[in-house]
Design an enzyme around this catalytic site. Structure first.
Site, PDB file in Angstrom:
ATOM      1  N   ARG A 163      34.338  -6.112  18.125  1.00 17.36           N
ATOM      2  CA  ARG A 163      34.133  -7.357  17.391  1.00 17.36           C
ATOM      3  C   ARG A 163      32.926  -8.057  17.986  1.00 17.36           C
ATOM      4  NH1 ARG A 163      33.963  -9.562  21.551  1.00 17.36           N
ATOM      5  NH2 ARG A 163      33.949 -11.549  20.481  1.00 17.36           N
ATOM      6  N   GLY A 164      32.467  -9.075  17.265  1.00 14.65           N
ATOM      7  CA  GLY A 164      31.195  -9.697  17.593  1.00 14.65           C
ATOM      8  C   GLY A 164      30.146  -9.168  16.632  1.00 14.65           C
ATOM      9  N   ALA A 165      29.424 -10.066  15.958  1.00 14.24           N
ATOM     10  CA  ALA A 165      28.539  -9.658  14.868  1.00 14.24           C
ATOM     11  C   ALA A 165      27.528  -8.571  15.262  1.00 14.24           C
ATOM     12  CB  ALA A 165      27.824 -10.882  14.297  1.00 14.24           C
ATOM     13  N   ARG A 204      34.523  -5.715   7.323  1.00 13.52           N
ATOM     14  CA  ARG A 204      34.609  -7.154   7.611  1.00 13.52           C
ATOM     15  C   ARG A 204      33.521  -7.847   6.803  1.00 13.52           C
ATOM     16  NH1 ARG A 204      35.999  -9.354  13.450  1.00 13.52           N
ATOM     17  NH2 ARG A 204      36.948 -10.924  12.095  1.00 13.52           N
ATOM     18  N   GLN A 239      40.035 -14.429  22.234  1.00 13.06           N
ATOM     19  CA  GLN A 239      38.864 -13.750  22.798  1.00 13.06           C
ATOM     20  C   GLN A 239      38.289 -14.494  24.001  1.00 13.06           C
ATOM     21  OE1 GLN A 239      39.291 -14.556  19.507  1.00 13.06           O
ATOM     22  NE2 GLN A 239      38.262 -13.097  18.160  1.00 13.06           N
ATOM     23  N   ASP A 281      28.005 -15.543  13.228  1.00 17.24           N
ATOM     24  CA  ASP A 281      28.161 -14.315  12.462  1.00 17.24           C
ATOM     25  C   ASP A 281      27.273 -14.291  11.229  1.00 17.24           C
ATOM     26  OD1 ASP A 281      30.819 -12.549  13.326  1.00 17.24           O
ATOM     27  OD2 ASP A 281      30.820 -14.603  14.059  1.00 17.24           O
ATOM     28  N   ASN A 319      30.843 -19.102  12.132  1.00 14.86           N
ATOM     29  CA  ASN A 319      31.226 -18.559  13.435  1.00 14.86           C
ATOM     30  C   ASN A 319      32.752 -18.604  13.537  1.00 14.86           C
ATOM     31  OD1 ASN A 319      30.388 -17.468  16.032  1.00 14.86           O
ATOM     32  ND2 ASN A 319      31.168 -19.356  16.915  1.00 14.86           N
ATOM     33  N   LYS A 320      33.262 -18.115  14.641  1.00 15.82           N
ATOM     34  CA  LYS A 320      34.705 -18.033  14.855  1.00 15.82           C
ATOM     35  C   LYS A 320      35.390 -19.357  14.550  1.00 15.82           C
ATOM     36  CE  LYS A 320      36.382 -15.023  15.789  1.00 15.82           C
ATOM     37  NZ  LYS A 320      36.984 -14.046  14.838  1.00 15.82           N
TER      38      LYS A 320
END
Length: 347
Positions: free
Chosen positions: A48-50, A88, A192, A233, A243-244
């Protein structure tokens, strides 16, 4: 030869991904051999993480082409492209990487196509590492001396090709001697911040304090935060940033308390086709991610849940967007357009 990356290792005929679902309790690596395996790892949060999602998707498409051998073409790769694109929806780096590989492979077929896509995936991986280091230096210069920085989610080497975006700024500031402490919000529901950011920073002996997400406002009011640094993201053409989930609330708190709110992301996260944040697709994930933690129930089994994975922060709340090619101060449509124009002139 494998590329030196903490969470993504390319071994020419397969990909190894550090399975982040198990950190920090244990270290396990997933072997990926095709596009379906890469898409599953992205969808199920093993990676995970763009930026890391984009890198993984690129390797997944290359592996699919290598597996097809002489039958490889953009047409025979179409199902793999669709599978990866659907893994995603919010992170623009995923689509950027797939489009980059399609452009470069447009005139090739067969084994030559597989080799070309593999080389390009490696280039995307290496370019992201270099971009993170440049971004880190530019962002560190924006922080006050002896800064106490609040960060959200995980944006470090685990979420990128190496070094990190927001956490890359933090790493660079620490190495430059002007960071006092990192405050990591836990980042519900996948935690996270608690599981990954604290683990990364403690590996390097960078001072970090873990807090519940709901403690952020109290800490800012008490004068215990000097800046907020987060990742992204997707960044729209007017500077609105996805973003998250929880990022928007932090931006509102930072503005109220007069604190810099800095967004860190590679240029590939900018989406000039997205006019503003209202058009960004926000991924909604399974209810049990909120109702349970580690498989253990927290709420009534049938309790309705709304579980958006991201939120959108309006550009007006952002002090600066930091990329590897420069800083966009007080982002809006004009300043983002100028940044993109500089990029186009360089290319």
């Amino acid at each position: 030869m494998p590329i030196d990356s903490p969470a993504i290792r390319w071994l020419d005929d397969h990909l190894l991904l550090l399975d982040q679902r198990h950190l920090p309790l244990r270290t396990e690596w997933l072997a990926i051999h095709d596009a379906a395996g890469a898409a599953g790892a992205i969808r199920d949060m093993a990676v995970r993480g763009a930026p890391a999602i984009g890198i993984t998707a690129a390797y997944g498409l290359a592996l699919e082409a290598l597996g097809l051998g002489r039958r490889a073409s953009l047409e025979t790769l179409r199902p793999a492209l669709e599978t990866l694109a659907a893994s995603r929806p919010t992170a623009v780096n995923l689509f950027w990487a797939l489009e980059r590989l399609q452009r470069l492979g447009a005139d090739l077929e067969g084994e030559a196509l597989g080799r070309r896509l593999a080389r390009e995936a490696e280039s995307i991986h290496q370019d992201d590492q270099a971009a993170n280091l440049r971004l880190g230096e530019l962002g560190a210069a924006l922080l006050p001396h002896d800064a106490r920085v609040y960060t959200h989610c995980n944006t470090g080497a685990l979420a990128t090709g190496g070094h990190g975006t927001a956490l890359g700024i933090i790493r660079s500031a620490w190495r430059g001697g002007h960071l006092r402490e990192v405050i990591a919000g836990e980042t519900r529901p996948w935690l996270q911040g608690a599981r990954l950011t604290t683990w990364e920073l403690m590996q390097e002996n960078i001072p970090v304090t873990l807090v519940a997400d709901s403690a952020a406002g109290m800490l800012m009011a008490a004068g215990r935060v000097d800046a907020v640094v987060v990742g992204a993201d997707r960044i729209a053409a007017n500077g609105d940033t996805a973003n998250k989930i929880g990022t928007y609330g932090l931006a509102v708190l930072a503005r109220h308390h007069g604190l810099p709110f800095i967004v860190a992301a590679p240029d590939s996260t900018l989406d000039p086709a997205m006019t503003d944040g209202g058009g960004i697709v926000i991924e909604e994930r399974a209810a049990d991610e909120v109702r349970r933690v580690g498989g253990q129930p927290l709420a009534p089994e049938q309790c309705p849940v709304y579980n958006p994975a991201f939120d959108v922060t309006p550009a007006a709340l952002i002090t600066a967007i930091v990329t590897e090619s420069g800083v966009v101060h007080s982002p809006d449509a004009a300043s983002v357009a100028e940044h993109l124009s500089r990029l186009n002139r360089r290319s």
